[in-house]
Design a protein around this motif. Structure first.
Motif, PDB file in Angstrom:
ATOM      1  N   ARG A   1      46.676  50.650  42.902  1.00 49.87           N
ATOM      2  CA  ARG A   1      46.246  49.080  42.893  1.00 49.87           C
ATOM      3  C   ARG A   1      46.729  48.594  41.375  1.00 49.87           C
ATOM      4  O   ARG A   1      47.051  49.175  40.363  1.00 49.87           O
ATOM      5  CB  ARG A   1      44.801  49.150  43.091  1.00 49.87           C
ATOM      6  N   ILE A   2      46.475  47.212  41.611  1.00 46.43           N
ATOM      7  CA  ILE A   2      46.495  46.476  40.215  1.00 46.43           C
ATOM      8  C   ILE A   2      45.221  45.673  39.986  1.00 46.43           C
ATOM      9  O   ILE A   2      44.468  45.093  40.702  1.00 46.43           O
ATOM     10  CB  ILE A   2      47.650  45.230  40.650  1.00 46.43           C
ATOM     11  N   ILE A   3      44.757  45.940  38.733  1.00 47.43           N
ATOM     12  CA  ILE A   3      43.554  45.309  38.186  1.00 47.43           C
ATOM     13  C   ILE A   3      44.098  44.303  37.052  1.00 47.43           C
ATOM     14  O   ILE A   3      44.439  44.723  35.876  1.00 47.43           O
ATOM     15  CB  ILE A   3      42.413  46.371  37.896  1.00 47.43           C
ATOM     16  N   ASN A   4      43.845  42.932  37.405  1.00 46.88           N
ATOM     17  CA  ASN A   4      44.260  42.068  36.265  1.00 46.88           C
ATOM     18  C   ASN A   4      42.906  41.700  35.568  1.00 46.88           C
ATOM     19  O   ASN A   4      41.970  41.158  36.160  1.00 46.88           O
ATOM     20  CB  ASN A   4      44.840  40.889  36.975  1.00 46.88           C
TER      21      ASN A   4
ATOM     22  N   SER B   1      36.988  52.598  47.661  1.00 43.08           N
ATOM     23  CA  SER B   1      38.176  52.615  48.736  1.00 43.08           C
ATOM     24  C   SER B   1      38.396  51.179  49.326  1.00 43.08           C
ATOM     25  O   SER B   1      39.532  51.095  49.794  1.00 43.08           O
ATOM     26  CB  SER B   1      37.396  53.436  50.005  1.00 43.08           C
ATOM     27  N   GLN B   2      37.419  50.237  48.808  1.00 45.38           N
ATOM     28  CA  GLN B   2      37.775  48.763  49.297  1.00 45.38           C
ATOM     29  C   GLN B   2      36.993  48.063  48.180  1.00 45.38           C
ATOM     30  O   GLN B   2      36.109  47.279  48.433  1.00 45.38           O
ATOM     31  CB  GLN B   2      37.105  48.568  50.650  1.00 45.38           C
ATOM     32  N   PRO B   3      37.754  48.054  46.956  1.00 37.76           N
ATOM     33  CA  PRO B   3      37.417  47.128  45.979  1.00 37.76           C
ATOM     34  C   PRO B   3      36.967  45.605  46.371  1.00 37.76           C
ATOM     35  O   PRO B   3      37.819  45.020  47.065  1.00 37.76           O
ATOM     36  CB  PRO B   3      38.444  47.421  44.950  1.00 37.76           C
ATOM     37  N   LEU B   4      36.237  45.131  45.518  1.00 38.10           N
ATOM     38  CA  LEU B   4      36.070  43.645  45.705  1.00 38.10           C
ATOM     39  C   LEU B   4      37.509  42.955  45.118  1.00 38.10           C
ATOM     40  O   LEU B   4      37.989  43.430  44.448  1.00 38.10           O
ATOM     41  CB  LEU B   4      34.722  43.191  45.089  1.00 38.10           C
ATOM     42  N   ALA B   5      37.395  41.876  45.602  1.00 37.34           N
ATOM     43  CA  ALA B   5      38.558  40.704  45.049  1.00 37.34           C
ATOM     44  C   ALA B   5      38.245  40.473  43.850  1.00 37.34           C
ATOM     45  O   ALA B   5      39.276  40.156  42.989  1.00 37.34           O
ATOM     46  CB  ALA B   5      38.781  39.650  45.900  1.00 37.34           C
ATOM     47  N   LEU B   6      37.079  40.376  43.298  1.00 38.57           N
ATOM     48  CA  LEU B   6      36.495  39.713  41.913  1.00 38.57           C
ATOM     49  C   LEU B   6      35.319  40.549  41.483  1.00 38.57           C
ATOM     50  O   LEU B   6      34.344  40.659  42.209  1.00 38.57           O
ATOM     51  CB  LEU B   6      36.152  38.090  42.283  1.00 38.57           C
TER      52      LEU B   6
ATOM     53  N   GLU C   1      45.914  47.136  46.688  1.00 37.36           N
ATOM     54  CA  GLU C   1      44.766  46.292  46.306  1.00 37.36           C
ATOM     55  C   GLU C   1      45.074  45.510  45.173  1.00 37.36           C
ATOM     56  O   GLU C   1      45.603  46.023  44.218  1.00 37.36           O
ATOM     57  CB  GLU C   1      43.425  47.222  46.338  1.00 37.36           C
ATOM     58  N   VAL C   2      44.551  44.441  44.939  1.00 39.24           N
ATOM     59  CA  VAL C   2      44.663  43.698  43.725  1.00 39.24           C
ATOM     60  C   VAL C   2      43.377  43.084  43.369  1.00 39.24           C
ATOM     61  O   VAL C   2      42.747  42.568  44.239  1.00 39.24           O
ATOM     62  CB  VAL C   2      45.753  42.452  43.879  1.00 39.24           C
ATOM     63  N   VAL C   3      42.893  43.437  42.224  1.00 39.41           N
ATOM     64  CA  VAL C   3      41.439  42.900  41.589  1.00 39.41           C
ATOM     65  C   VAL C   3      41.778  42.170  40.705  1.00 39.41           C
ATOM     66  O   VAL C   3      42.468  42.219  39.587  1.00 39.41           O
ATOM     67  CB  VAL C   3      40.713  44.295  41.419  1.00 39.41           C
ATOM     68  N   ASN C   4      40.775  41.034  40.504  1.00 36.32           N
ATOM     69  CA  ASN C   4      40.427  40.188  39.339  1.00 36.32           C
ATOM     70  C   ASN C   4      39.257  40.585  38.728  1.00 36.32           C
ATOM     71  O   ASN C   4      38.121  40.620  39.210  1.00 36.32           O
ATOM     72  CB  ASN C   4      40.237  38.785  39.875  1.00 36.32           C
ATOM     73  N   PHE C   5      39.486  41.051  37.408  1.00 36.76           N
ATOM     74  CA  PHE C   5      38.257  41.596  36.739  1.00 36.76           C
ATOM     75  C   PHE C   5      38.061  40.780  35.543  1.00 36.76           C
ATOM     76  O   PHE C   5      38.913  40.699  34.784  1.00 36.76           O
ATOM     77  CB  PHE C   5      38.539  43.116  36.131  1.00 36.76           C
ATOM     78  N   ILE C   6      36.842  40.152  35.443  1.00 33.18           N
ATOM     79  CA  ILE C   6      36.472  39.178  34.509  1.00 33.18           C
ATOM     80  C   ILE C   6      35.269  40.168  33.762  1.00 33.18           C
ATOM     81  O   ILE C   6      34.128  40.147  34.342  1.00 33.18           O
ATOM     82  CB  ILE C   6      35.776  37.880  34.965  1.00 33.18           C
ATOM     83  N   PRO C   7      35.384  40.375  32.399  1.00 40.24           N
ATOM     84  CA  PRO C   7      34.596  40.897  31.402  1.00 40.24           C
ATOM     85  C   PRO C   7      33.654  39.898  30.811  1.00 40.24           C
ATOM     86  O   PRO C   7      34.093  38.885  30.942  1.00 40.24           O
ATOM     87  CB  PRO C   7      35.206  41.814  30.695  1.00 40.24           C
ATOM     88  N   GLY C   8      32.752  40.379  29.965  1.00 35.93           N
ATOM     89  CA  GLY C   8      32.065  39.382  29.245  1.00 35.93           C
ATOM     90  C   GLY C   8      32.865  39.265  28.022  1.00 35.93           C
ATOM     91  O   GLY C   8      33.953  39.493  27.880  1.00 35.93           O
ATOM     92  N   SER C   9      32.114  38.603  27.137  1.00 35.44           N
ATOM     93  CA  SER C   9      32.959  38.281  25.926  1.00 35.44           C
ATOM     94  C   SER C   9      32.926  39.248  24.738  1.00 35.44           C
ATOM     95  O   SER C   9      32.012  39.699  24.340  1.00 35.44           O
ATOM     96  CB  SER C   9      32.321  36.770  25.196  1.00 35.44           C
TER      97      SER C   9
END
Length: 339
Positions: free
Chosen positions: A165-168, A285-290, A208-216
């Motif tokens: 999978r790809i986690i951006n 097994s089924q990651p969220l998109a965001l 799977e491709v995931v958009n991962f937004i962390p805190g600052s």
């Protein structure tokens, strides 16, 4: 999208049928931007807590963060689960070299499986758009967006073959642009929408491709460590008219940002909520998109940004940033003169 893919996507969005995949040393994850900050912490987390084999890509193998990661290798003849590679996303040859090194690592053990590519590396430069030099603007776009695309494209056949999978890792700036971060926000917003497109494209290949937004983490990473050097170059390029208009404001603006300057030691995140979300993005097994991890202040402002009219959003944005502005500096200077 086939009917089964549609049902799978609906189940994911509703949280149905989701389970955690068991990972161990046979599962390989490649993470970029591991010299410090979030990338370094994620590399340590995957190695120590998840017991995965980690390919940590650093911009400089002589950096403190790279040396600390290299020190995780066993001193004797035990199995190596931390490989530290040098990667410059601005150099296609560097990307190709990392691809070749990754293939050699995977070839060492037929049981290895490339579980994920975590695109975390990025650069940031503070400054109003008129101040930022073309090379500063282009570097942010070239590294954060185009470099991520280049690396992903290079590794995509291998990821597809192994159903990795790809986690951006994007940013809150990709959801709401902030003043003085225009090019950075543009790169992260573009990365966000590219992730959405790529997710739909790769679903048909069971990827799977995931958009991962962390805190600052700007205070704990080195993403803005060179801010004062960037500011000096901006100031030297000012015209006479810009010096007359901006100098007082520019000095106040960059004095405020001096806390970011200088290279900080690598940190290990203690944000358990963030690490839990990252683990789900990596092993579900089924990651969220965001995935979004944020303090209550971010959540509140993001909600207000979504419902308020534009003039109020602009005012809230300035309150959220809490940085010097031209008007506030002008008023402060005027008050000082009057007194």
């Amino acid at each position: 999208m086939s009917g089964s893919q549609l049902l799978r996507a609906l189940g994911r969005s509703l949280g149905l049928g989701r389970s955690q995949l068991k990972v161990d040393s046979r599962h390989v994850v490649l993470i970029t931007g591991c010299d410090s900050g979030l990338g370094h912490s994620l590399a340590v987390y995957c190695h120590d807590s998840l017991q995965m084999t980690v390919v940590s890509c650093c911009h400089n193998l002589k950096s403190e963060g790279a040396r600390l990661l290299q020190a995780l290798n066993p001193s004797k003849d035990g199995p190596n689960r931390m490989y530290t590679l040098e990667l410059d996303l601005l150099e296609p040859d560097s990307i190709r070299l990392v691809h070749g090194q990754l293939r050699k690592i995977l070839a060492q053990d037929p049981g290895y499986q490339l579980n994920a590519l975590v695109n975390n590396a990025g650069v940031m430069c503070f400054g109003e758009f008129e101040w930022q030099l073309p090379e500063q603007i282009e570097t942010q776009i070239n590294c954060n967006l185009l470099g991520t695309m280049r690396l992903t494209r290079e590794l995509l056949p291998l990821l597809r073959q192994q159903q990795g999978r790809i986690i951006n890792v994007t940013s809150h700036c990709g959801l709401q642009a902030l003043p003085a971060l225009g090019p950075y926000a543009a790169s992260k917003a573009a990365l966000r929408f590219w992730s959405d497109s790529l997710r739909v494209e790769l679903q048909q290949y069971d990827m799977e491709v995931v958009n991962f937004i962390p805190g600052s983490f700007v205070m704990d990473s080195n993403i803005a460590a060179r801010q004062q050097q960037h500011a000096q170059k901006m100031h030297e390029a000012f015209t006479q008219e810009q010096h007359a208009l901006y100098d007082t404001y520019f000095e106040a603006f960059n004095s405020y940002l001096k806390v970011l300057t200088g290279f900080k030691p690598p940190n290990r995140l203690r944000n358990e909520a963030l690490l839990a979300k990252f683990r789900d993005a990596l092993t579900s097994s089924q990651p969220l998109a965001l995935y979004i991890e944020e303090p209550w202040r971010y959540r509140l402002y993001r909600w207000l940004f979504a419902i308020c009219p534009t003039p109020l959003v602009d005012w809230l944005t300035l309150r959220f940033c809490a940085m010097p502005t031209y008007e506030s500096t002008k008023q402060a200077t005027g008050d000082l003169v009057d007194s």
